[in-house]
Each structure stands twice: as C-alpha cells, then as structure tokens.
Write a protein that holds these residues in place. Structure first.
Motif, PDB file in Angstrom:
ATOM      1  N   GLU A 275       0.865  -1.186   0.000  1.00  0.00           N
ATOM      2  CA  GLU A 275       0.000   0.000   0.000  1.00  0.00           C
ATOM      3  C   GLU A 275       0.900   1.234   0.000  1.00  0.00           C
ATOM      4  OE1 GLU A 275      -0.076  -1.919   3.062  1.00  0.00           O
ATOM      5  OE2 GLU A 275      -1.193  -3.459   1.976  1.00  0.00           O
ATOM      6  N   MET A 277       0.994   5.805  -0.036  1.00  0.00           N
ATOM      7  CA  MET A 277       0.320   7.072   0.220  1.00  0.00           C
ATOM      8  C   MET A 277       0.649   8.034  -0.916  1.00  0.00           C
ATOM      9  SD  MET A 277      -1.185   7.160   3.339  1.00  0.00           S
ATOM     10  CE  MET A 277      -1.114   6.378   4.959  1.00  0.00           C
ATOM     11  N   THR A 289      -2.887  15.037   6.979  1.00  0.00           N
ATOM     12  CA  THR A 289      -4.278  14.706   7.333  1.00  0.00           C
ATOM     13  C   THR A 289      -5.121  14.387   6.102  1.00  0.00           C
ATOM     14  OG1 THR A 289      -4.773  17.076   7.319  1.00  0.00           O
ATOM     15  CG2 THR A 289      -4.263  16.066   9.440  1.00  0.00           C
ATOM     16  N   ARG A 291      -3.991  12.408   3.560  1.00  0.00           N
ATOM     17  CA  ARG A 291      -3.460  11.199   2.925  1.00  0.00           C
ATOM     18  C   ARG A 291      -4.211   9.965   3.410  1.00  0.00           C
ATOM     19  NH1 ARG A 291       3.045  12.460   3.884  1.00  0.00           N
ATOM     20  NH2 ARG A 291       2.986  14.604   3.048  1.00  0.00           N
ATOM     21  N   TRP A 292      -4.311   8.957   2.540  1.00  0.00           N
ATOM     22  CA  TRP A 292      -4.887   7.679   2.935  1.00  0.00           C
ATOM     23  C   TRP A 292      -4.212   6.566   2.134  1.00  0.00           C
ATOM     24  CZ3 TRP A 292      -7.619  11.218  -0.027  1.00  0.00           C
ATOM     25  CH2 TRP A 292      -7.995  10.808  -1.315  1.00  0.00           C
ATOM     26  N   GLU A 294      -3.517   3.562  -0.377  1.00  0.00           N
ATOM     27  CA  GLU A 294      -4.055   3.162  -1.677  1.00  0.00           C
ATOM     28  C   GLU A 294      -3.172   2.075  -2.264  1.00  0.00           C
ATOM     29  OE1 GLU A 294      -6.486   3.446  -3.561  1.00  0.00           O
ATOM     30  OE2 GLU A 294      -7.516   5.370  -3.382  1.00  0.00           O
TER      31      GLU A 294
END
Length: 470
Positions: A275, A277, A289, A291-292, A294
């Motif tokens: 994964e 970011m 804040t 970012r997640w 992917e």
C-alpha cells in the motif's frame, strides 16, 4: 555514454548569438556545452558535485542533466531536436525530444536555486518550453506568443528564475503542442527541499518517469500526430514492456515514485503487494491529514502524482496501469471478437491459398503472446514478455518492483527473478475437491418480485418506412 567533453571548463566552451529580447542580462554569454545521451537505459543517479547537496532521483529509462555553476547560478543546456528512441528491443521510433532522447533529461535543483536554462532549437519549426507547475516571472513561463516570442529554428533562448518551491514538476513545449508533445517533447523536473520539510520525508529510493503515448502503425516509425484517443503504444518514458526497466529496491527501503501524465487520458497506476500514500502533486506536498492508503492512484492528464511506501514484502511485484488496453503493444482497434468460433474447416480451405494464414482470437487474445506469425519490421508483439513461469502476456505500461533482502543500499542493478520459499507458490491441485459448505440462509432473492414476469415475446425488428433502398 554522456558527452562531457569540456562541460565544466567554464565560459570558453561554446559561444552563440542569443536573442537579446530574452537574455538581456546574459547576452553574449558563453553557453555550457550540451550533454547528450543515446542509450535508453536507466542511468545511475547524478550525485551533485556543486551547489546545495540533495539525494538524487533515478529516472526510469532516463538520465539527469548535468549543470555548471556560473557565479552562483546553475546553468543547464537543452537542445530541442529530432531523435531516434528505442521503445523496446526491436522497435524504434522517430521522435522529437531533447539532448538525444525522448523524454528529455530530468532537471534536478534545490529550493532557492537560481537556474538558467539555455534552449537551442534544432527542430524544423519554432518551439518554446513551459515549466509546468513552477512559480516564476510571467515572461519566463514559456507560452509562445503570449509570454515570449517563439524560439525559431537555429536560435537559442534562455530562461532564468528561482526554484521557489520543492516538488515534482515537468517541462514541455507551449508552441504547436499537438505536434510537439505528440512527437515526444517533454521532460521531468524535481526541486528538492533545501532544509528538512515537515511534509517531505527522507526516502531511500526516489524514482521518476512520465506517462506518454504514441500512435505508430505496425512497421512504421513516426507517430501519427492527429490521433486524439486511439493510441496503440502506451509508454513510460517512451518505453513499452518488455523494454521498461524494473525498479530494484532493498527490503525495508522507504521508496518514492513520481509520475507525470502527458498523454490524452487518465491512468490508474497500480502496485501489487504494497500500500502507498499519495504524498505530493504538482501543487506541492499533500497535508498529512489528507493522505490515505491506496494500491491504485489515478493520474489525470497534465497531473503529477508522488507516492511513497515501505518496500517490506520481498518478491517480484507487478507495477502497471490498470487500464487493460494500456498494457498492450501495437494493438489494432478493429479486430473482431471471434471467441467461441470454430475456424478449423475454414482454416483448412484458406491455408491452401494463404499458407501463412493464422487464426486470431478463437480462444481469447492470449494466443497473441505465443504467435510465430511474422511481424512487420520495427514492431514488437502485442502481448509479450517471458517470466520464470512462462509468458507474462503484457505490453505497454507494465514493469516490476523487485524487492530483495540483500540488495545493497544504492544498488539499482537487476537482482534477477525472485526465488520463492518452498510452499509459497500457487500450484495445481490433483486431489479430490471438497464439497463446499452450505448454509440454510443461502440462495433465493433477497426481495422477490411481487408479480411473476410475463412470458417473453420474441424480439421483432421493425424498420422505419420511407427508407427503402438504404
């Protein structure tokens, strides 16, 4: 090999007349000798020997442009010219680019650097360079006719500005864009932070490449510049699989990959096994804040995406665009679907007249990867590539992230195929198949229809009147 002859010998290397309107402050200055590159290989990172220090990037199937320091200014020299680019072994294209290659060399600077870029035009028409995403004086933005006069063939212009913000950028013409970008004129630009930035992490490996595309008929070598959407060669840095180099890293490395899109469509870039970011765009670093995690990020037209991840899973991991047609080569768009059609009797009759006739697509397109049918010169198969277990059946925008325990820091060489631990490879099952578990709650519609479906009438085709003979 890079041509470095006299490159760092100062102002006496090469003189040229430069447009006074564009270079009044440095008129009649000597130009740095242009450095050229003919190989399509991934070149080692260019460690800075002068100026502020930074950790350099590695351009996939590309290289970084050297510079000279002139009274505190970093000077570069780009030459816009026709080039011959090897897209993959066995396939070359007649493109336009910079300093012997398409894309042109990556330019690396540090936040706060004053840069001076000499641009010599050896194309058959005028050009300019736009510094995509940069904050700079309006007259240095590179839009032909709007912010500057065009650079005519044989002329040299200079752009000078301060690299005001760190980030991932690119450069490309803003003159006859449809032609010049379709012919491969583009390049990468990286501005490194001058001090520790709270939004920019230190990484062990830093890769970059551009997404580009061409429409080149099988057997031909020059792109069709009028194509809008139906491209048949989808490239990373003007390379197609199996010609795209692998990204080789050490297990545990923090890895950054910078991607820019100068094609005519978006590309969902997908990484297997990890994964990541999205940590930056051409607009700058992404706030933490926002970012997640992917595994796929869509890179739209004209955008840059910067992704980061910890390479903690050893192996050979596919890395590609997730549009299936973008992992194909030299693809025709008018091939009929023949899946399920039994050609055997027809083939017997045709081969009496055409001995080299070959059935296409009867069982699916994977047959294309095994075909021995002669291809036109200068053309690679639509699906190709041999892996350790057989045909990979890929093309276009496809590469491999190779993560190894024993890859030394700073070593970018290909470690070969991954040796899987015993019991960690999918295998054929030859025993009895167990009965699947069944539950009382399985089956049936969750919300049955209130009324039964009426008996279906056969479909009838009714032609409109008054159009006989069409």
């Amino acid at each position: 090999m890079l041509s470095r002859r006299n490159f760092f010998q100062g102002a006496g290397a090469l003189t040229a007349a430069v447009s006074a309107a564009a270079v009044s402050r440095v008129a009649m200055a000597a130009l740095p000798e242009p450095v050229m590159q003919a190989k399509p290989d991934t070149m080692p990172p260019l460690v800075p020997g002068t100026g502020r220090p930074y950790k350099p990037v590695v351009t996939l199937n590309g290289w970084t442009l050297p510079w000279r320091m002139n009274q505190g200014v970093k000077e570069f020299h780009l030459v816009a010219e026709p080039v011959v680019r090897e897209l993959a072994p066995g396939t070359k294209a007649h493109l336009w680019g910079y300093n012997g290659q398409s894309p042109g060399p990556t330019i690396e600077v540090v936040e706060g650097d004053r840069v001076r870029i000499f641009v010599t035009n050896k194309l058959p028409e005028h050009t300019s360079i736009h510094w995509h995403g940069q904050r700079l004086p309006n007259g240095m933005d590179g839009v032909s006719g709007l912010t500057q006069k065009s650079i005519q063939p044989g002329k040299t212009y200079v752009y000078e500005f301060v690299a005001r913000r760190p980030g991932t950028f690119m450069y490309h013409p803003h003159a006859d864009e449809m032609t010049q970008m379709a012919m491969g004129m583009m390049g990468f630009w990286v501005t490194h932070p001058k001090a520790k930035n709270p939004l920019i992490d230190e990484v062990d490996r830093d890769f970059c490449f551009l997404l580009n595309a061409f429409d080149i008929d099988p057997g031909a070598a020059t792109p069709k510049i009028m194509t809008m959407l139906d491209f048949n060669l989808w490239c990373w840095n003007s390379r197609i699989f199996p010609g795209i180099d692998t990204l080789n890293v050490r297990q545990g490395d923090k890895v950054r990959i910078r991607v820019g899109n100068l094609t005519m469509t978006n590309h969902p870039i997908h990484l297997h096994g990890h994964e990541f970011m999205v940590t930056g765009t051409d607009g700058g670093p992404v706030p933490r804040t926002a970012r997640w995690p992917e595994v796929t990020t869509d890179v739209a037209v004209g955008q840059m995406r910067q992704v980061e991840f910890l390479a903690d899973e050893e192996g050979d991991w596919a890395f590609h665009c997730h549009k299936s047609h973008h992992t194909m080569n030299a693809m025709g768009h008018n091939v009929p679907t023949m899946i399920g059609v039994d050609h055997r009797q027809v083939v017997k009759q045709i081969t009496k007249l055409v001995p080299d006739y070959m059935v296409m697509g009867e069982r699916g397109m994977a047959d294309m990867g095994e075909m021995e049918m002669p291809l036109p010169d200068n053309t690679v198969p639509m699906m190709t590539g041999q892996g350790p277990f057989g045909g990979v059946e890929m093309g276009g925008m496809f590469s491999i992230l190779k993560v190894r325990k024993h890859q030394k820091p700073g070593d970018y060489s290909d470690p070969g195929w991954y040796r899987h631990p015993k019991g960690e490879v999918a295998f054929e099952w030859t025993g009895a198949l167990p009965e699947p578990a069944r539950f009382a709650a399985e089956g049936g519609q969750s919300m049955p229809r209130q009324q039964a479906a009426p008996h279906a009438e056969p479909l009838k085709v009714r032609k409109p009147s008054g159009h006989q003979g069409h």
